[in-house]
Motif scaffolding. Structure first.
Motif, short mmCIF file in Angstrom:
data_model
loop_
_atom_site.label_atom_id
_atom_site.label_comp_id
_atom_site.label_asym_id
_atom_site.label_seq_id
_atom_site.Cartn_x
_atom_site.Cartn_y
_atom_site.Cartn_z
N ALA A 1 23.64 31.99 35.23
CA ALA A 1 24.62 30.91 35.34
C ALA A 1 25.21 30.59 33.97
N LEU A 2 24.39 30.65 32.95
CA LEU A 2 24.86 30.39 31.59
C LEU A 2 25.83 31.47 31.12
N ILE A 3 25.52 32.71 31.43
CA ILE A 3 26.39 33.82 31.03
C ILE A 3 27.73 33.73 31.76
N ALA A 4 27.69 33.39 33.07
CA ALA A 4 28.93 33.30 33.85
C ALA A 4 29.80 32.16 33.33
N THR A 5 29.19 31.07 32.97
CA THR A 5 29.94 29.93 32.46
C THR A 5 30.57 30.27 31.10
N THR A 6 29.83 30.96 30.27
CA THR A 6 30.35 31.35 28.95
C THR A 6 31.52 32.32 29.11
N ALA A 7 31.40 33.25 30.04
CA ALA A 7 32.47 34.22 30.26
C ALA A 7 33.74 33.53 30.71
N VAL A 8 33.62 32.53 31.57
CA VAL A 8 34.80 31.82 32.05
C VAL A 8 35.42 31.02 30.91
N CYS A 9 34.60 30.45 30.07
CA CYS A 9 35.11 29.64 28.97
C CYS A 9 35.83 30.50 27.91
N LEU A 10 35.37 31.70 27.70
CA LEU A 10 35.95 32.56 26.68
C LEU A 10 37.16 33.32 27.18
N ASN A 11 37.40 33.35 28.43
CA ASN A 11 38.55 34.05 29.00
C ASN A 11 39.82 33.31 28.57
N SER A 12 40.76 33.98 28.07
CA SER A 12 41.97 33.36 27.54
C SER A 12 42.87 32.84 28.65
N THR A 13 42.79 33.42 29.84
CA THR A 13 43.67 32.97 30.92
C THR A 13 43.14 31.69 31.59
N ALA A 14 41.88 31.42 31.41
CA ALA A 14 41.32 30.22 32.03
C ALA A 14 41.62 29.03 31.15
N GLN A 15 42.14 27.98 31.74
CA GLN A 15 42.52 26.79 31.02
C GLN A 15 41.49 25.65 31.19
N ALA A 16 40.37 25.95 31.79
CA ALA A 16 39.39 24.90 32.07
C ALA A 16 38.43 24.76 30.91
N HIS A 17 37.99 23.56 30.70
CA HIS A 17 36.98 23.29 29.69
C HIS A 17 35.71 22.91 30.42
#
Length: 110
Positions: free
Chosen positions: A9-25
């Motif tokens: 879950a931690l790895i998936a959350t980090t991947a989403v946060c580092l993705n440039s197209t994702a605008q979510a914090h």
């Protein structure tokens, strides 16, 4: 097993946060420690009110008494006249001089 799920879950959350197209914090926090003890109150004790005391008295069945009716009115062939008031019973209830028995005389045309 549990630590593996937390790590994924931690790895998936980090991947989403580092993705440039994702605008979510997203913020991820981990609470480490001993949970506070759960204090449970004892169950409430409810007492029912005592049943009212019922006292039954036994009374004997009343006896039926028959009283023979005496003749209080004059017979149909007699009228009672009061000479003092010059009236007949039942138009006068009492007579101080005493009642006089008078035979019934038919009234009206013959």
């Amino acid at each position: 097993m549990r630590s593996r799920i937390v790590l994924l879950a931690l790895i998936a959350t980090t991947a989403v946060c580092l993705n440039s197209t994702a605008q979510a914090h997203v913020r991820v926090g981990v609470l480490v420690g001993i949970p506070p003890p759960i204090i449970m109150a004892p169950p409430a004790v409810v007492y029912a009110a005592p049943a009212p005391l019922v006292v039954q008295s036994v009374q004997p069945t009343p006896t039926t008494v028959y009283v023979e009716k005496t003749q209080t009115s004059p017979p149909s062939g007699t009228w009672w006249y009061c000479p003092v008031t010059k009236k007949y019973y039942p138009y006068v209830k009492g007579c101080s001089s005493g009642w006089v028995e008078v035979p019934v005389r038919p009234t009206g045309p013959k």
